[in-house]
Design a protein around this motif. Structure first.
Motif, short mmCIF file in Angstrom:
data_model
loop_
_atom_site.label_atom_id
_atom_site.label_comp_id
_atom_site.label_asym_id
_atom_site.label_seq_id
_atom_site.Cartn_x
_atom_site.Cartn_y
_atom_site.Cartn_z
N ARG A 116 36.59 52.30 38.02
CA ARG A 116 35.55 51.32 38.35
C ARG A 116 35.67 50.02 37.54
N PHE A 117 36.32 50.12 36.37
CA PHE A 117 36.37 48.96 35.47
C PHE A 117 37.68 48.18 35.60
N CYS A 118 38.54 48.60 36.54
CA CYS A 118 39.91 48.06 36.57
C CYS A 118 40.12 47.17 37.79
N ALA A 119 40.74 46.02 37.56
CA ALA A 119 40.96 45.05 38.64
C ALA A 119 42.15 45.42 39.53
N VAL A 153 55.64 49.34 27.65
CA VAL A 153 54.49 50.18 28.00
C VAL A 153 54.31 50.13 29.52
N LEU A 154 54.15 51.32 30.09
CA LEU A 154 53.89 51.38 31.53
C LEU A 154 52.38 51.41 31.70
N MET A 155 51.81 50.23 31.57
CA MET A 155 50.35 50.09 31.58
C MET A 155 49.90 48.93 32.43
N GLY A 156 50.80 48.39 33.22
CA GLY A 156 50.39 47.32 34.12
C GLY A 156 49.72 47.93 35.34
N GLU A 159 49.55 53.51 38.96
CA GLU A 159 49.49 54.78 38.24
C GLU A 159 50.91 55.34 38.20
N PRO A 160 51.55 55.29 37.02
CA PRO A 160 52.96 55.70 36.94
C PRO A 160 53.23 57.10 37.49
N LEU A 161 52.30 58.03 37.25
CA LEU A 161 52.57 59.40 37.69
C LEU A 161 52.31 59.59 39.19
N LEU A 189 54.11 55.76 28.37
CA LEU A 189 53.65 55.89 29.75
C LEU A 189 52.16 56.23 29.72
N SER A 190 51.38 55.44 30.42
CA SER A 190 49.94 55.65 30.42
C SER A 190 49.49 56.19 31.78
N THR A 191 48.67 57.23 31.74
CA THR A 191 48.19 57.82 32.99
C THR A 191 46.68 58.08 32.94
N CYS A 192 46.07 58.04 34.14
CA CYS A 192 44.66 58.36 34.21
C CYS A 192 44.44 59.87 34.18
N GLY A 193 45.54 60.65 34.16
CA GLY A 193 45.40 62.09 33.98
C GLY A 193 45.67 62.93 35.21
N ILE A 286 39.70 50.55 23.11
CA ILE A 286 39.95 49.27 23.78
C ILE A 286 38.60 48.63 24.11
N PRO A 287 38.30 47.49 23.53
CA PRO A 287 37.09 46.81 23.98
C PRO A 287 37.30 46.44 25.45
N VAL A 288 36.48 46.99 26.35
CA VAL A 288 36.78 46.82 27.78
C VAL A 288 36.81 45.33 28.12
N LYS A 290 36.08 42.41 30.47
CA LYS A 290 35.18 42.15 31.59
C LYS A 290 35.97 41.67 32.80
N ILE A 291 35.68 42.22 33.95
CA ILE A 291 36.26 41.64 35.16
C ILE A 291 35.10 41.27 36.07
N LYS A 292 35.30 40.23 36.85
CA LYS A 292 34.13 39.70 37.53
C LYS A 292 33.61 40.60 38.65
#
Ligand code: SAH
Length: 349
Positions: A116-119, A153-156, A159-161, A189-193, A286-288, A290-292
């Motif tokens: 919900r917080f991701c653009a 970092v695979l964080m752009g 979802e890498p997985l 590698l970063s994943t939402c799980g 991570i201080p979230v 803000k996205i509009k």
């Protein structure tokens, strides 16, 4: 036609022998591509004319076109918007640290995870990036800054997985000596799980760092932030993380984006302590950003420091992610979003 950047050395050697060429030509081509940054078959001087023609007939070298650059005031963060051959736009971030240059690559155009917080996820997932297309972000950025990249970092966006095979291939190729030789320990590698894929990754027994975007220590709260939490519980994620640690001996990194009034209370911090206290891990707060498009607000400095204090007091190694480039919307997918929005507006006018 194939994108030659999608080929490993072994695959190109096989292609060479299958087409009646000498297999050592494959290594020469790789040297041009990766050691000399030559992305035009005509300039590969030690390759005979007829082999060059053959290569040109069967391969293209897909380096995305730079369409926009943003530079942070402190000149330590650079954000690039790249356009692939099919017109799709992705973003890549380069961060300059004293210890070297880090790149944050995208693995998909858009994303299906719906956090919900991701653009990045706002328009859904358009398509996967191939291994060569992910690699090309590193190649283009190195050329752009005129310096080597030492960390990935695979964080752009993406979802890498959810793009497992291409991502794995990218890691293996970029790690190879014939390519950029970036050590696995310099790759995160970063994943939402995605639990089954975490287990599959564990079987690879690689030395990369696995980062889990946790953001909440309770399922009820996590489901309000991340739809994927409806599919895999925190218990299942923890079990897969223990499996990963057992198989690889690697410490896991947990990301926790702090949102004002949502997941930043003392109670939340204590829940997190309880969840992680026996685990070989590190927490990155991570201080979230803000996205509009949503109402998520960054936690106050006080709350962030308090959260850190509680975790540290209980022996959990915790750092606060240095905010770099927030003046240029450097958080996940924000640039691509604003670029697409402004394009839409321009088209409407
Ligand atoms: N899909 C992967 C990788 C891409 S997102 C994942 O979920 O891990 C990379 C990281 O940025 C994740 O931890 C993600 O939760 C976080 N993130 C996304 N939007 C953010 C925002 N607005 N502020 C701070 N972190 C954000």
């Amino acid at each position: 036609m194939y994108n030659i950047l999608d080929f490993s050395l072994d695959e190109l050697k096989k292609w060479m022998t299958d087409t009646g060429e000498s297999s050592f030509r494959a290594k020469q081509v790789m040297d041009w591509l990766y050691k000399n940054q030559i992305w035009d078959f005509d300039n590969m001087k030690n390759i005979p004319q007829n082999t060059r023609q053959l290569l040109k007939k069967n391969f293209y070298i897909s380096i995305p076109q730079l369409v926009k650059t943003y530079e942070s005031e402190r000149k330590d963060t650079f954000k690039y918007l790249y356009k692939y051959d099919d017109g799709n736009i992705i973003e890549t971030v380069v961060m300059k640290y004293n210890r070297g240059n880090s790149i944050c690559v995208s693995t998909q155009v858009g994303c299906n995870m719906g956090c919900r917080f991701c653009a990045s996820t706002i328009g859904g997932m358009v398509r996967n990036l191939s291994s060569g297309e992910i690699l090309a972000q590193v190649l283009a950025c190195q050329k752009q800054i005129g310096e080597k990249i030492s960390n990935i970092v695979l964080m752009g966006s993406g979802e890498p997985l959810d793009n497992y095979d291409n991502v794995l291939k990218f890691i293996k190729i970029v790690n190879s000596q014939y390519c950029l030789n970036i050590g696995q320990r310099h790759i995160t590698l970063s994943t939402c799980g995605i639990v089954p894929k975490i287990k599959k990754l564990a079987e690879e027994k690689m030395q990369i760092t696995l980062a889990i975007s946790l953001h909440a220590a309770e399922d009820t709260l996590r489901t309000t932030m991340m739809p994927i939490a409806n599919k895999y519980s925190i218990d299942e994620i923890m079990e897969s993380c223990r499996y990963y640690i057992n198989k690889t001996g690697r410490r896991i990194s947990f990301e926790y984006a702090l949102v004002q009034g949502v997941n930043d209370s003392d109670r939340c911090a204590l829940k997190l302590v309880h969840l992680l206290k026996e685990m070989l891990c590190h927490v990155n707060l991570i201080p979230v950003n803000k996205i509009k498009e949503n109402g998520f607000k960054q936690s106050s400095k006080n709350n962030i420091e308090n959260f850190l204090r509680i975790l540290s007091k209980h022996g959990i190694e915790t750092t606060i992610r240095k905010e770099m480039g927030s003046d240029i919307d450097a958080a996940c997918g924000q640039l691509r979003r604003s670029y697409l929005d402004s394009k839409k507006n321009r088209e409407r006018v």
